[in-house]
Design a protein around this motif. Structure first.
Motif, PDB file in Angstrom:
ATOM      1  N   GLY A 166      -4.037 -21.631   6.389  1.00 34.88           N
ATOM      2  CA  GLY A 166      -3.821 -21.633   4.938  1.00 34.88           C
ATOM      3  C   GLY A 166      -5.233 -22.125   3.795  1.00 34.88           C
ATOM      4  O   GLY A 166      -4.868 -22.170   2.922  1.00 34.88           O
ATOM      5  N   MET A 185      -5.653 -25.300   3.109  1.00 37.57           N
ATOM      6  CA  MET A 185      -4.898 -26.476   1.882  1.00 37.57           C
ATOM      7  C   MET A 185      -4.619 -27.411   2.615  1.00 37.57           C
ATOM      8  O   MET A 185      -3.534 -27.556   3.368  1.00 37.57           O
ATOM      9  CB  MET A 185      -3.492 -25.924   1.387  1.00 37.57           C
ATOM     10  CG  MET A 185      -3.783 -24.640   0.352  1.00 37.57           C
ATOM     11  SD  MET A 185      -2.451 -23.792   0.885  1.00 37.57           S
ATOM     12  CE  MET A 185      -1.425 -23.037   2.662  1.00 37.57           C
ATOM     13  N   VAL A 239      -1.439 -25.750  -5.667  1.00 37.24           N
ATOM     14  CA  VAL A 239      -1.560 -23.904  -5.064  1.00 37.24           C
ATOM     15  C   VAL A 239      -2.841 -24.213  -5.568  1.00 37.24           C
ATOM     16  O   VAL A 239      -4.000 -22.695  -5.461  1.00 37.24           O
ATOM     17  CB  VAL A 239      -1.264 -23.412  -4.356  1.00 37.24           C
ATOM     18  CG1 VAL A 239      -0.403 -23.599  -3.168  1.00 37.24           C
ATOM     19  CG2 VAL A 239      -0.665 -22.508  -5.590  1.00 37.24           C
ATOM     20  N   GLU A 252      -8.503 -26.668  -5.598  1.00 37.61           N
ATOM     21  CA  GLU A 252      -8.472 -26.097  -4.587  1.00 37.61           C
ATOM     22  C   GLU A 252      -9.040 -27.902  -4.404  1.00 37.61           C
ATOM     23  O   GLU A 252      -9.438 -28.717  -4.870  1.00 37.61           O
ATOM     24  CB  GLU A 252      -9.867 -24.703  -4.508  1.00 37.61           C
ATOM     25  CG  GLU A 252      -9.185 -23.541  -4.800  1.00 37.61           C
ATOM     26  CD  GLU A 252      -9.781 -23.083  -4.422  1.00 37.61           C
ATOM     27  OE1 GLU A 252     -11.515 -23.312  -4.139  1.00 37.61           O
ATOM     28  OE2 GLU A 252      -9.566 -21.561  -4.254  1.00 37.61           O
ATOM     29  N   LEU A 307      -2.232 -14.365   5.094  1.00 37.95           N
ATOM     30  CA  LEU A 307      -2.443 -16.154   4.837  1.00 37.95           C
ATOM     31  C   LEU A 307      -3.736 -16.301   5.268  1.00 37.95           C
ATOM     32  O   LEU A 307      -4.777 -17.615   4.329  1.00 37.95           O
ATOM     33  CB  LEU A 307      -1.502 -16.693   4.892  1.00 37.95           C
ATOM     34  CG  LEU A 307      -1.428 -18.268   4.586  1.00 37.95           C
ATOM     35  CD1 LEU A 307      -1.308 -18.738   3.624  1.00 37.95           C
ATOM     36  CD2 LEU A 307      -0.666 -19.267   5.634  1.00 37.95           C
ATOM     37  N   ARG A 314      -7.270 -17.827   2.709  1.00 39.74           N
ATOM     38  CA  ARG A 314      -8.200 -19.191   3.091  1.00 39.74           C
ATOM     39  C   ARG A 314      -9.464 -18.265   3.579  1.00 39.74           C
ATOM     40  O   ARG A 314     -10.440 -19.535   2.840  1.00 39.74           O
ATOM     41  CB  ARG A 314      -7.095 -19.840   4.480  1.00 39.74           C
ATOM     42  CG  ARG A 314      -8.557 -20.369   5.230  1.00 39.74           C
ATOM     43  CD  ARG A 314      -8.210 -20.934   6.761  1.00 39.74           C
ATOM     44  NE  ARG A 314      -8.690 -19.817   7.563  1.00 39.74           N
ATOM     45  CZ  ARG A 314      -8.869 -19.210   8.760  1.00 39.74           C
ATOM     46  NH1 ARG A 314      -7.728 -20.280   9.661  1.00 39.74           N
ATOM     47  NH2 ARG A 314      -9.001 -18.337   9.003  1.00 39.74           N
ATOM     48  N   ARG A 365       0.483 -18.976  -0.811  1.00 37.80           N
ATOM     49  CA  ARG A 365       0.366 -20.362  -0.728  1.00 37.80           C
ATOM     50  C   ARG A 365       1.512 -21.245  -0.909  1.00 37.80           C
ATOM     51  O   ARG A 365       1.766 -21.832   0.152  1.00 37.80           O
ATOM     52  CB  ARG A 365      -0.741 -20.285  -1.293  1.00 37.80           C
ATOM     53  CG  ARG A 365      -2.078 -20.267  -1.355  1.00 37.80           C
ATOM     54  CD  ARG A 365      -3.245 -20.823  -2.338  1.00 37.80           C
ATOM     55  NE  ARG A 365      -4.636 -20.733  -1.283  1.00 37.80           N
ATOM     56  CZ  ARG A 365      -5.618 -20.865  -1.951  1.00 37.80           C
ATOM     57  NH1 ARG A 365      -5.599 -20.458  -3.683  1.00 37.80           N
ATOM     58  NH2 ARG A 365      -7.380 -20.786  -1.856  1.00 37.80           N
ATOM     59  N   TYR A 377       3.649 -23.741   1.466  1.00 37.37           N
ATOM     60  CA  TYR A 377       4.271 -24.967   1.464  1.00 37.37           C
ATOM     61  C   TYR A 377       5.454 -24.919   1.944  1.00 37.37           C
ATOM     62  O   TYR A 377       5.993 -26.297   2.129  1.00 37.37           O
ATOM     63  CB  TYR A 377       4.209 -25.018   0.220  1.00 37.37           C
ATOM     64  CG  TYR A 377       2.542 -26.328  -0.237  1.00 37.37           C
ATOM     65  CD1 TYR A 377       2.404 -27.068  -0.002  1.00 37.37           C
ATOM     66  CD2 TYR A 377       1.448 -26.010   0.032  1.00 37.37           C
ATOM     67  CE1 TYR A 377       1.309 -27.952   0.028  1.00 37.37           C
ATOM     68  CE2 TYR A 377       0.521 -26.516  -0.264  1.00 37.37           C
ATOM     69  CZ  TYR A 377       0.439 -27.252   0.077  1.00 37.37           C
ATOM     70  OH  TYR A 377      -1.232 -28.102  -0.869  1.00 37.37           O
TER      71      TYR A 377
END
Length: 366
Positions: free
Chosen positions: A91, A93, A151, A154, A232, A236, A253, A257
């Protein structure tokens, strides 16, 4: 191309319509064949079967100390790190709140469960299965909230938001005595004796942790092959392009999570059963960073990297103190972390990939 055609193209893996495929580069073959039609047993190589046989035989070969203290703990910490690997590797993240989510699941189970003893004025005394389900639901809701807050940012801002949530949760459980029992935490929390088995014994707990780790690993490997997982990975690589194609970037996103929170929640409850307690020290800043270190050590491009990094971390944690002072353990971890990252940004799996590339015989074109 319309959004509907794009979704059909993702489901089949082939672009709809004439002309070149609009799929981002990572969507064509993100880390291997991600077609949903591929059956898991056809994707297993000989090395996978060897590893499976080894982990099944391992507890009958190792001593109870190594089985419980090293391998079982590695599986539990690896499961929590797997949630971060899923977020970061697929993702894009990076979250420092995964140990916080694991701690939330552990605290919720301890407060709700009948298995928690010594604090009858706090625990509600629910059956273990109901406490387990509700604790995981609370964790998923908490993870969804964390995702909803983070989310929209960044890079360093996402890291700072999740770190702030983790620190806030630490001080919440540290200073609250009516629910979380303050700095003493909640103790004597053991697995329920299901099927007449004492699950905290080394071998039973090892297989319990192994079963949960395999389920988490297979879940991640399956999800990244679904249309959601492929989308996803596209988000990304290029969130603006995916949004222009009709995908709700924030929703994907946040859903990632939530799924990562479920995985971390299972790991958190296993960690409580492993330690027999949950305290503010379990969700302190040090452990927030340790989960990130574990994920990066193993490599975030494949789910197995989380368990490999956890094994290295636990081995150093267990045996490095025989060579140095316990207070200098973080220095050893930091040195190993820097060495691996400098030589291989992809962690230990990156080193293994480089070694395989060097050992692979070169083809001759003469």
């Amino acid at each position: 191309m319309s959004a509907a055609k794009w979704r059909r193209a993702m489901s089949t893996g082939v672009a709809v319509g004439a002309g070149p495929s609009p799929l981002p580069s990572a969507l064509h073959a993100p880390r291997g064949d991600t077609s949903p039609s591929v059956r898991w047993w056809t994707a297993l190589a000989a090395r996978h079967w060897v590893v499976l046989i080894v982990v099944l035989v391992l507890p009958f070969v190792l001593t109870p100390f190594l089985t419980f203290q090293v391998v079982a703990q590695s599986l539990v910490l690896g499961l929590i790190a797997l949630s971060l690997t899923f977020l970061g590797g697929y993702g894009g993240m990076v979250s420092l709140a995964q140990m916080t989510l694991a701690g939330a699941a552990g605290y919720a189970y301890a407060v709700l469960s009948l298995q928690t003893t010594g604090v009858d004025h706090i625990t509600l005394g629910w059956p273990w299965w109901l406490a387990l389900v509700v604790a995981l639901l609370i964790t998923v809701v908490f993870a969804t909230l964390v995702g909803w807050l983070s989310v929209r940012t960044e890079g360093i801002y996402t890291i700072m938001i999740t770190l702030a949530i983790g620190v806030a949760f630490y001080y919440l459980v540290l200073q609250n005595y009516s629910i979380f029992n303050g700095f003493q935490g909640l103790r004597e929390i053991y697995p329920p004796p299901l099927f007449g088995v004492e699950w905290r014994e080394p071998v039973p707990f090892y297989f319990l942790a192994l079963g949960c780790a395999l389920l988490g690993y297979c879940l991640v490997k399956w999800v990244v092959r679904t249309p959601f997982g492929i989308a996803l990975q596209g988000i990304r690589d290029n969130p603006r392009r995916m949004a222009a194609l009709g995908f709700h970037v924030v929703a994907h996103r946040v859903a990632a999570y939530a799924l990562a929170g479920l995985i971390a929640g299972v790991g958190g409850i296993l960690l409580v059963w492993y330690n027999g307690l949950i305290s503010p020290g379990s969700v302190g800043t040090g452990w927030l960073i340790n989960i990130l270190v574990i994920a990066v050590l193993g490599g975030m491009k494949h789910p197995i990297g989380a368990f490999l990094g956890a094994l290295v971390f636990v081995l150093l944690q267990t045996f490095a103190i025989d060579l140095i002072d316990r207070e200098r353990f973080n220095l050893v971890i930091g040195g190993v972390f820097l060495a691996i990252v400098l030589f291989s940004p992809d962690g230990l799996l990156g080193l293994w990939a480089k070694l395989r590339a060097r050992l692979r015989p070169k083809r001759s074109f003469t």
